[in-house]
Scaffold this active site. Sequence first.
Site, PDB file in Angstrom:
ATOM      1  N   LYS A 172       3.008  -6.118 -15.368  1.00 47.83           N
ATOM      2  CA  LYS A 172       4.250  -6.837 -15.189  1.00 47.83           C
ATOM      3  C   LYS A 172       4.196  -7.781 -13.999  1.00 47.83           C
ATOM      4  CE  LYS A 172       6.749  -2.635 -16.262  1.00 47.83           C
ATOM      5  NZ  LYS A 172       7.697  -1.666 -15.665  1.00 47.83           N
ATOM      6  N   GLY A 173       3.231  -7.594 -13.128  1.00 48.32           N
ATOM      7  CA  GLY A 173       3.245  -8.253 -11.820  1.00 48.32           C
ATOM      8  C   GLY A 173       3.297  -9.769 -11.829  1.00 48.32           C
ATOM      9  N   VAL A 195       1.282  -5.222  -0.569  1.00 52.42           N
ATOM     10  CA  VAL A 195       2.309  -6.262  -0.649  1.00 52.42           C
ATOM     11  C   VAL A 195       3.251  -6.045  -1.835  1.00 52.42           C
ATOM     12  CG1 VAL A 195       0.858  -7.960   0.508  1.00 52.42           C
ATOM     13  CG2 VAL A 195       0.866  -7.866  -1.976  1.00 52.42           C
ATOM     14  N   LYS A 232      -6.813 -10.394  -2.013  1.00 52.74           N
ATOM     15  CA  LYS A 232      -7.121  -9.562  -0.839  1.00 52.74           C
ATOM     16  C   LYS A 232      -8.636  -9.470  -0.718  1.00 52.74           C
ATOM     17  CE  LYS A 232      -3.749  -5.961  -1.167  1.00 52.74           C
ATOM     18  NZ  LYS A 232      -3.556  -4.520  -1.385  1.00 52.74           N
ATOM     19  N   ARG A 237      10.257  -5.779  -7.068  1.00 43.43           N
ATOM     20  CA  ARG A 237       9.811  -6.934  -7.868  1.00 43.43           C
ATOM     21  C   ARG A 237      10.796  -8.094  -7.729  1.00 43.43           C
ATOM     22  NH1 ARG A 237       5.622  -5.240 -11.306  1.00 43.43           N
ATOM     23  NH2 ARG A 237       5.801  -3.131 -12.103  1.00 43.43           N
ATOM     24  N   ASP A 275      -1.095 -11.537 -10.608  1.00 43.91           N
ATOM     25  CA  ASP A 275      -0.298 -11.462  -9.390  1.00 43.91           C
ATOM     26  C   ASP A 275      -1.171 -11.349  -8.150  1.00 43.91           C
ATOM     27  OD1 ASP A 275      -1.204  -8.923 -10.119  1.00 43.91           O
ATOM     28  OD2 ASP A 275       0.717  -7.915  -9.832  1.00 43.91           O
ATOM     29  N   ASP A 328      -7.238  -7.366  -6.045  1.00 42.39           N
ATOM     30  CA  ASP A 328      -7.500  -6.383  -4.978  1.00 42.39           C
ATOM     31  C   ASP A 328      -8.994  -6.050  -5.012  1.00 42.39           C
ATOM     32  OD1 ASP A 328      -6.694  -4.544  -2.983  1.00 42.39           O
ATOM     33  OD2 ASP A 328      -6.455  -2.952  -4.442  1.00 42.39           O
ATOM     34  N   ASP A 382       5.257  -4.927  -7.312  1.00 44.44           N
ATOM     35  CA  ASP A 382       6.057  -3.728  -7.016  1.00 44.44           C
ATOM     36  C   ASP A 382       5.361  -2.724  -6.114  1.00 44.44           C
ATOM     37  OD1 ASP A 382       4.139  -2.859  -9.082  1.00 44.44           O
ATOM     38  OD2 ASP A 382       5.303  -1.008  -9.062  1.00 44.44           O
TER      39      ASP A 382
HETATM   40  P1  IMP Z   1      -7.676  -4.417  -8.730  1.00 44.43           P
HETATM   41  O1  IMP Z   1      -8.246  -3.949 -10.022  1.00 44.43           O
HETATM   42  O2  IMP Z   1      -8.040  -3.472  -7.603  1.00 44.43           O
HETATM   43  O3  IMP Z   1      -8.053  -5.839  -8.372  1.00 44.43           O
HETATM   44  O4  IMP Z   1      -6.119  -4.256  -8.818  1.00 44.43           O
HETATM   45  C1  IMP Z   1      -5.350  -5.180  -9.376  1.00 44.43           C
HETATM   46  C2  IMP Z   1      -3.932  -4.707  -9.603  1.00 44.43           C
HETATM   47  O5  IMP Z   1      -3.513  -3.649  -8.718  1.00 44.43           O
HETATM   48  C3  IMP Z   1      -3.009  -5.849  -9.322  1.00 44.43           C
HETATM   49  O6  IMP Z   1      -2.886  -6.706 -10.426  1.00 44.43           O
HETATM   50  C4  IMP Z   1      -1.735  -5.138  -8.944  1.00 44.43           C
HETATM   51  O7  IMP Z   1      -1.016  -4.813 -10.114  1.00 44.43           O
HETATM   52  C5  IMP Z   1      -2.206  -3.887  -8.254  1.00 44.43           C
HETATM   53  N1  IMP Z   1      -2.219  -4.112  -6.787  1.00 44.43           N
HETATM   54  C6  IMP Z   1      -3.282  -4.328  -5.998  1.00 44.43           C
HETATM   55  N2  IMP Z   1      -2.928  -4.512  -4.712  1.00 44.43           N
HETATM   56  C7  IMP Z   1      -1.584  -4.418  -4.690  1.00 44.43           C
HETATM   57  C8  IMP Z   1      -0.599  -4.535  -3.628  1.00 44.43           C
HETATM   58  O8  IMP Z   1      -0.883  -4.784  -2.446  1.00 44.43           O
HETATM   59  N3  IMP Z   1       0.695  -4.385  -4.010  1.00 44.43           N
HETATM   60  C9  IMP Z   1       1.066  -4.119  -5.302  1.00 44.43           C
HETATM   61  N4  IMP Z   1       0.190  -4.018  -6.312  1.00 44.43           N
HETATM   62  C10 IMP Z   1      -1.126  -4.160  -6.004  1.00 44.43           C
HETATM   63 MG    MG Z   2      -1.702  -7.308 -11.864  1.00 42.44          MG
END
Ligand code: IMP
Ligand code: MG
Length: 176
Positions: free
Chosen positions: A40-41, A150, A128, A162, A97, A100, A156
């Site tokens: 949803k982000g 964040v 990030k 959100r 969104d 990470d 969220d």
């Molecule tokens: P990744 O697979 O670790 O890159 O995670 C990606 C997903 O984790 C993002 O699309 C977000 O939905 C969630 N996410 C990662 N960091 C944050 C944060 O700081 N706040 C909220 N959601 C996050």
């Molecule tokens: Mg996401």
Amino acid sequence: MTEIVPMISEQRLAKKVKQLAKQISRDYKNTTPLLVGVLKGAWVFMADLVRHITIPVNCDFLQVSSYGDATESSGVVKIVTDLKCTIENRDIILVEDIIDTGLTLKYIKDYLSLKRPKTIKICSLLDKPARHKIKVKIDYLGFKVPNKFVVGYGIDYQELYRNLPYIAYVKLDKTE
Ligand code: IMP
Ligand code: MG
């Protein structure tokens, strides 16, 4: 109590979103790209982004959920809601969104690649970099953020915040 600290103002977000939309409108002027928002982000970001894009676009959405630990990405992602459009031979812009670890993005990109689109580019509001576990290429990026949790503008914390019109971070302990 959860403390929310403002980080990127509504004004800065609006300015950046307009810049990204302008860049996309220019880069895709000879085609009709399909924007794929990751729910949803990415929903708030994508809604603002498309309203500043001046070329014809299509929009579709994917919803994913991460297996395992809720706060740490495992890289194993389940497609909860799949695309409605056919993407073969299309120019895809994946709208995220926040990147990470990069593992979710890689999974989705690999998944979409199997459907043989013509091109796939990545547009993410936030990144990030300190947290990347794999090499990540973001074609259209809003802002780099430090290693904080964040929220806001669609993003969220436990399904809250959100609706904040700006980006903030959550103070999870007193040292942040
Ligand atoms: P990744 O697979 O670790 O890159 O995670 C990606 C997903 O984790 C993002 O699309 C977000 O939905 C969630 N996410 C990662 N960091 C944050 C944060 O700081 N706040 C909220 N959601 C996050
Ligand atoms: Mg996401």
